[in-house]
Design an enzyme around this catalytic site. Structure first.
Site: not given
Length: 240
Positions: A79, A200, A169
């Site tokens: 991320s 995610h 995601d």
């Protein structure tokens, strides 16, 4: 292993889920050691003003520590950590053998957050309400919404890159994944892979992902860990 946004521990704990611990244990079982650490914001519980303070400087320190034990060090970012991975790699000045980017935003975070708000908020939410949510982020963490230029930095790298994306995601969408594919399409040392059923956190689910899904205990898909291990092992074979 470089965390996503927020005050995260070395396991990258999200409710009952500990994706970094699972990836580390999975890689260890496949003969690959990892180095994890608690984020500065987790340890000190104080706001920071820059991406350097939140993520980059500690990642560079961790790379230097890992380099004492092995000259073949790989960076894995998730991320926010994946978005910053190209910058970290460039500043690591030859200390890395490759980079793994999991759920990496290719666009600036303001654009990504606006997309998240459109996904999460009721269709009747006013533009003013959405702007207020963005303003709250600016007040708490102004460095989050500043453009980072990560795609241009990635284009300059000569390191092998593995870019992984869960197709369910909603925080970092397939639009970002496709943009990575597009901007890096002429580089021969880049592998891009997406997974239809993963969210995610790279945990399997069905239908549209949502924040409530993170409260359900799950496990990082073993085939993702396999793909990371294969990427690392292939680079190692090519050096011998």
């Amino acid at each position: 292993m470089v965390h996503g946004s927020g005050a995260l521990d070395r396991d990258e704990t999200v409710f009952s889920n500990k994706p970094f611990r699972e990836i580390a244990e999975g890689l260890a079982a496949r003969g690959i050691a990892t180095l994890r650490y608690d984020k500065r914001t987790f340890v000190y519980r104080q706001p920071v003003a820059t991406m350097d303070d939140e993520t980059i400087l500690d990642a560079l320190s961790a790379i230097s520590v890992a380099h004492r034990y092995s000259k073949r060090v790989y960076l894995l970012g998730h991320s926010l950590g994946a978005m910053l991975a190209p910058h970290i790699a460039e500043r690591a000045k030859g200390q890395l053998a490759g980079v793994v980017m999991m759920a990496a935003p290719a666009r600036d975070l303001e654009t990504v957050v606006r997309e998240q708000l459109d996904f999460l908020l009721p269709s009747g939410a006013s533009p003013a309400y959405k702007e207020q949510q963005l303003e709250n982020i600016r007040q708490r963490s102004p460095h989050y919404l500043q453009p980072q230029g990560q795609t241009a930095t990635a284009q300059r790298l000569t390191l092998p890159l593995l870019i992984l994306q869960g197709e369910r995601d909603y925080q970092v969408s397939m639009q970002d994944f496709h943009l990575w594919q597009q901007v890096l399409k002429d580089k021969k040392n880049v592998v891009c892979r997406s997974y239809p059923s993963l969210n995610h956190l790279f945990i399997t689910g069905e239908g549209k992902s949502n924040p409530m899904e993170y409260q359900i205990e799950g496990h990082v898909a073993s085939y993702v860990i396999d793909d990371i291990a294969t990427f690392v092992n292939q680079q190692e074979k090519s050096t011998h």
